[in-house]
Design a protein around this motif. Structure first.
Motif, PDB file in Angstrom:
ATOM      1  N   PHE A  70      -4.283  13.116   4.547  1.00 41.45           N
ATOM      2  CA  PHE A  70      -4.056  12.302   3.362  1.00 41.45           C
ATOM      3  C   PHE A  70      -3.227  13.031   2.303  1.00 41.45           C
ATOM      4  O   PHE A  70      -3.205  12.610   1.146  1.00 41.45           O
ATOM      5  N   ASP A  71      -2.552  14.090   2.678  1.00 37.08           N
ATOM      6  CA  ASP A  71      -1.897  14.917   1.672  1.00 37.08           C
ATOM      7  C   ASP A  71      -0.806  14.199   0.887  1.00 37.08           C
ATOM      8  O   ASP A  71      -0.482  14.602  -0.227  1.00 37.08           O
ATOM      9  N   ARG A  72      -0.208  13.147   1.445  1.00 38.77           N
ATOM     10  CA  ARG A  72       0.801  12.398   0.707  1.00 38.77           C
ATOM     11  C   ARG A  72       0.214  11.163   0.038  1.00 38.77           C
ATOM     12  O   ARG A  72       0.935  10.379  -0.570  1.00 38.77           O
ATOM     13  N   PHE A  73      -1.095  10.964   0.155  1.00 34.82           N
ATOM     14  CA  PHE A  73      -1.757   9.834  -0.496  1.00 34.82           C
ATOM     15  C   PHE A  73      -1.991  10.155  -1.966  1.00 34.82           C
ATOM     16  O   PHE A  73      -2.255  11.304  -2.332  1.00 34.82           O
ATOM     17  N   THR A 110       2.960   9.018  -1.796  1.00 31.95           N
ATOM     18  CA  THR A 110       4.058   9.725  -2.461  1.00 31.95           C
ATOM     19  C   THR A 110       4.883  10.482  -1.431  1.00 31.95           C
ATOM     20  O   THR A 110       4.371  10.874  -0.380  1.00 31.95           O
ATOM     21  N   LYS A 111       6.146  10.712  -1.734  1.00 33.19           N
ATOM     22  CA  LYS A 111       7.054  11.397  -0.801  1.00 33.19           C
ATOM     23  C   LYS A 111       7.254  12.877  -1.121  1.00 33.19           C
ATOM     24  O   LYS A 111       7.704  13.642  -0.281  1.00 33.19           O
ATOM     25  N   VAL A 141       0.837  -1.200   0.000  1.00 33.50           N
ATOM     26  CA  VAL A 141       0.000   0.000   0.000  1.00 33.50           C
ATOM     27  C   VAL A 141       0.873   1.252   0.000  1.00 33.50           C
ATOM     28  O   VAL A 141       0.616   2.213  -0.735  1.00 33.50           O
ATOM     29  N   MET A 142       1.915   1.244   0.826  1.00 32.38           N
ATOM     30  CA  MET A 142       2.799   2.403   0.888  1.00 32.38           C
ATOM     31  C   MET A 142       3.478   2.642  -0.462  1.00 32.38           C
ATOM     32  O   MET A 142       3.606   3.783  -0.920  1.00 32.38           O
TER      33      MET A 142
END
Length: 311
Positions: A143-146, A111-112, A105-106
């Motif tokens: 969820f900003d890095r999702f 995203t980084k 999932v990661m």
């Protein structure tokens, strides 16, 4: 477009892996803090069941909904008889261990760097998106890095727990437990890598449309789920097909990747399995067994006939 709520109720996209991954990898307060609801009075359901057979091979096709409220009886009558007769059980996916699922999932959904998800969402949907996230008891930027598909999945699934739906009552877990107790092997049509890859492989435009549709439909989630479960319980694939066709008409990419192409591959699997003797119980999302592009329709193109089991 009511796409994601349709997929959530029918598990007609690779939702089993995603749901489990979220539950294991992301401890959402909205899910964790809901107390179990008392069991309701039994509500008999007669979901649709099909069979493909020749002189020495029988394959049952059963459509599932991943999450159900307690108290609904469906694992009986023709469904239970078909299961009991089968030597093998086939699901969309056999779950890997939690650590592997979290890693997948990661890798697929987080995203980084680059623009945050909030920045990617159209300005006219940002307020509704922030409210949806905070309604889960999370910060607006949680969820900003999702990637958009993973955010949409979280937003659609977490509220279901509050509404009383539980994967423990879903057919996949019930069938898996019964197979284990009976010593029947359980295999998957796909792997976790494949299923998450279908979501991750969607174009950015399709993912954002996916998320936008989810945001729009969240206020109707309770009604949508109730309608879909009722259609499933009545064994009404025509109604399910109508819902699916309506929800997918605005997103041909999602329809092709998550439904049509997979149905065609699964039909080929069934056709090839018919070459070997035995009895197999196949359980996949009910959305895959409804509509003009269903597994049954794809089988017909291969010269294999699926018949509805009347009960």
């Amino acid at each position: 477009m009511k796409l994601f709520s349709r997929l959530a109720s029918l598990r007609s996209a690779p939702l089993r892996s995603t749901l489990s991954a979220i539950a294991m990898a992301f401890a959402l307060p909205a899910c964790a803090q809901v107390a179990p609801k008392p069991a309701q009075a039994a509500n008999d359901a007669d979901p649709a069941l099909w069979v493909v057979k020749d002189k020495d091979t029988t394959i049952y096709l059963f459509g599932t909904i991943h999450v159900l409220k307690p108290g609904m009886t469906w694992f009986d009558e023709a469904v239970k008889t078909a299961f009991d007769r089968s030597q093998q059980v086939v699901l969309e996916l056999v779950m890997p261990d939690p650590a592997k699922m979290q890693t997948l999932v990661m890798a697929t959904g987080v995203t980084k760097d680059g623009p945050t998800l909030t920045e990617q969402i159209p300005a006219d949907k940002r307020a509704a998106y922030a409210k949806a996230v905070t309604d889960l008891g999370l910060p607006a930027n949680a969820f900003d890095r999702f990637r958009p598909w993973l955010a949409a999945t979280n937003l659609s699934i977490a509220p279901l727990s509050k509404l009383g739906y539980d994967a423990a009552n879903g057919p996949e877990q019930v069938i898996t437990a019964a197979a284990k107790a009976a010593g029947k092997p359980v295999t998957g049509l796909e792997t976790a890598e494949q299923q998450l890859g279908y979501f991750g492989g969607l174009s950015q435009q399709a993912q954002l449309q996916f998320l936008g549709s989810t945001i729009d439909e969240l206020p109707k989630l309770e009604t949508t789920m109730a309608t879909m479960v009722d259609e499933w319980a009545k064994g009404d694939p025509e109604a399910l097909a109508k819902e699916m066709n309506e929800s997918l008409k605005d997103s041909p990419e999602v329809a092709k990747v998550l439904l049509v192409d997979r149905n065609a591959r699964w039909a080929e699997w069934v056709a090839n399995r018919m070459k070997s003797p035995g009895t197999v119980f196949v359980a996949v999302g009910a959305g895959h067994l409804a509509g003009q592009d269903s597994v049954q329709a794809q089988l017909a193109k291969l010269g294999v006939k699926a018949e509805r089991v009347q009960y």
